[in-house]
Design a protein around this motif. Structure first.
Motif, PDB file in Angstrom:
ATOM      1  N   THR A  66       9.416  28.260  56.015  1.00 56.21           N
ATOM      2  CA  THR A  66       9.141  26.863  55.672  1.00 56.21           C
ATOM      3  C   THR A  66       9.178  25.938  56.876  1.00 56.21           C
ATOM      4  O   THR A  66       8.739  24.800  56.779  1.00 56.21           O
ATOM      5  N   VAL A  91       3.950  29.455  59.015  1.00 58.37           N
ATOM      6  CA  VAL A  91       4.632  28.461  58.197  1.00 58.37           C
ATOM      7  C   VAL A  91       3.845  28.229  56.914  1.00 58.37           C
ATOM      8  O   VAL A  91       2.655  27.919  56.952  1.00 58.37           O
ATOM      9  N   ILE A  98       7.313  20.970  60.440  1.00 55.43           N
ATOM     10  CA  ILE A  98       7.134  22.309  61.010  1.00 55.43           C
ATOM     11  C   ILE A  98       8.181  22.565  62.084  1.00 55.43           C
ATOM     12  O   ILE A  98       8.785  23.628  62.134  1.00 55.43           O
TER      13      ILE A  98
END
Length: 153
Positions: A66, A91, A98
């Motif tokens: 994530t 991701v 990010i």
């Protein structure tokens, strides 16, 4: 932690369903440093600021995460000397940023997705991050196979 940490290696890590692959955690009040091994003492100082420096991440592949990284130093005492080389993070869609970088300083090269501004990319100048070349004693440990059969009375 109040005595300090240094010369720590993390190699050949596979983290599955983990909050973080590598986590270095400290807080104000711990003092000392995170860089080399130092024996702790009993002189706790609640105002002591830890020094965190020379942390390298190399040859890392993260899938289905994530966020690429969460690097949080201490206001007024940033973590310095961070080096990130040859790192790829796949991701997934998330509401998290990010990269989450605060109070850190360093360099990077060959990193996807592009790291935060505090860890700028220098693809033509950075060809690796520092990593010890010497063998650890544990590298020489071998396992022997043996058998045991109980004698009949």
């Amino acid at each position: 932690m109040s005595g300090g940490i240094q010369d720590v290696r993390a190699e050949d890590i596979t983290a599955i369903h983990s909050e973080s692959g590598v986590r270095i955690k400290t807080t104000i009040g711990r003092g000392a440093y995170v860089k080399d091994i130092f024996h702790p003492d009993d002189k706790f100082d609640p105002k002591a600021i830890p020094v965190v420096q020379n942390i390298s991440y190399s040859n890392v592949v993260a899938e289905n995460v994530t966020m690429a990284a969460k690097l949080e130093g201490i206001p007024g005492a940033p973590f310095t000397g961070i080096c990130i080389y040859n790192v790829t993070a796949e991701v997934v869609k998330s509401k998290k940023p990010i990269w989450n970088c605060t109070d850190v300083e360093g360099v990077s090269s060959h990193v996807t997705p592009t790291p935060c501004a505090q860890i700028p990319e220098y693809p033509d100048r950075i060809t690796h991050c520092p990593f010890p070349e010497d063998d650890l004693p544990v590298n020489g440990v071998g396992l022997e196979e043996c058998a045991y059969q109980r004698a009949k009375p």
